[in-house]
Design an enzyme around this catalytic site. Structure first.
Site, PDB file in Angstrom:
ATOM      1  N   ASN A   1       0.848  -1.189   0.000  1.00 30.95           N
ATOM      2  CA  ASN A   1       0.000   0.000   0.000  1.00 30.95           C
ATOM      3  C   ASN A   1       0.886   1.244   0.000  1.00 30.95           C
ATOM      4  OD1 ASN A   1       0.802   0.523   2.684  1.00 30.95           O
ATOM      5  ND2 ASN A   1      -1.020  -0.432   3.554  1.00 30.95           N
TER       6      ASN A   1
ATOM      7  N   ASP B   1      -5.455  -8.735   1.966  1.00 28.74           N
ATOM      8  CA  ASP B   1      -5.135 -10.149   1.766  1.00 28.74           C
ATOM      9  C   ASP B   1      -6.063 -10.783   0.742  1.00 28.74           C
ATOM     10  OD1 ASP B   1      -3.125  -9.941   3.663  1.00 28.74           O
ATOM     11  OD2 ASP B   1      -4.416 -10.576   5.308  1.00 28.74           O
TER      12      ASP B   1
END
Length: 310
Positions: free
Chosen positions: A187, A258
């Site tokens: 990220n 995830d």
């Protein structure tokens, strides 16, 4: 989820297995502040287990390499993996406690996470090498930062397919491992830390696209930058692309990254391009944030994914 019929290609996930303790509260406490929560729920989790489950439920043939403790938490931590058909033959039981993650989820879905590694600390180079056959036969090997760095490096060395490195949390690893990732998935915050790890003198990029370009300039073959509700940016030899996400009402963002990684690995293992895989993965991530918890929120092949509106 009609566009992926499964079973697909082989994915080996080398990573953590945890029991998640999910605490719900109105807002996150300030330093030194005590708040009353509304509930606590025990759920299976861990980045490795989450990504393995997401990949299996998206149609991949999945093996998980990891460890649990010889405590009562181990059975709950692996329950959904077993029912989803993930190969757990390379999950060892070691003396001590299964890993635990304490996840605090505020109204609006934002979360904070504290991880106690437990048995995950035993997934070192020797443990990974015991699973060499499973790793070598996988089209995609998925790695994260919740196991020892030597275990990450050993898995990357054993891989004959492509290595998907989700360096979260950002731990110190051999730069050669990062540069072998195709893709590196991070990220915005993790991307800045990885860039600093590769080049401590690198300036902080002005925006997300500049960050992706800076990471590629460090010799990483492909990068996917996840951006939450804004989707993702993917970049490889075919170009750099903005990938929008569907607009949904988020109730819990824990585990959405995830879900994205598991979906991405599934499509890559099936031979899709990075752009095609990223477009699919943002939809799976958007589905996941609409449900509570991590693994229980992940879609199966029978679920309908949200669409990106033009």
């Amino acid at each position: 989820m009609t566009e992926q019929q499964g079973p697909g290609g082989k994915v080996a996930v080398v990573g953590s297995i945890n029991l998640d303790q999910v605490v719900r509260l109105t807002r996150h406490p300030l330093p030194g502040e005590t708040l009353l929560g509304s509930s606590i729920t025990l759920l299976p989790g861990g980045k490795g287990a989450n990504q393995a489950l997401a990949a299996a439920q998206c149609g991949a043939i999945v093996s998980l390499v990891g460890a649990v403790g010889n405590d009562p938490n181990a059975a709950l931590a692996t329950a959904l993996l077993e029912t989803s058909g993930v190969d757990l033959g390379a999950v060892r039981t070691v003396d001590g406690a299964t890993g635990v993650a304490v996840i605090c989820v505020a109204d609006g879905g934002e979360n904070t996470i504290v991880v106690i590694p437990g048995a995950n600390s035993s997934v070192d180079a020797e443990a990974v090498e015991r699973a060499a056959a499973r790793i070598a036969e996988a089209a995609v090997v998925v790695l994260q930062g919740e196991i020892p760095a030597e275990g990450i490096a050993a898995a990357a060395k054993l891989a004959t397919g492509r290595v998907l490195l989700n360096l979260a949390p950002v731990v110190a690893v051999d730069p050669a491992v990062i540069r072998a990732a195709s893709p590196l998935v991070v990220n915005e915050h993790e991307g800045v830390l990885v860039l600093a790890q590769l080049d401590p003198l690198a300036p902080v990029p002005a925006d997300d696209e500049a960050l992706v370009a800076s990471l590629r300039a460090q010799g990483i073959p492909s990068v996917v930058l996840t951006r939450g509700a804004d989707g993702a940016i993917c970049s490889d030899s075919e170009g750099t692309h903005l990938v929008p996400a569907p607009t949904v009402q988020a109730v819990d963002t824990s585990g959405a990254g995830d879900a994205f990684v598991g979906a991405l690995s599934t499509r890559l293992a099936a031979g899709a391009s990075l752009l095609e895989a990223s477009r699919y993965a943002v939809r799976v991530g958007a589905f996941a944030v609409q449900g509570h918890g991590t693994q229980p929120s992940y879609p199966t092949l029978s679920d309908v994914l949200p669409e990106v509106k033009a």
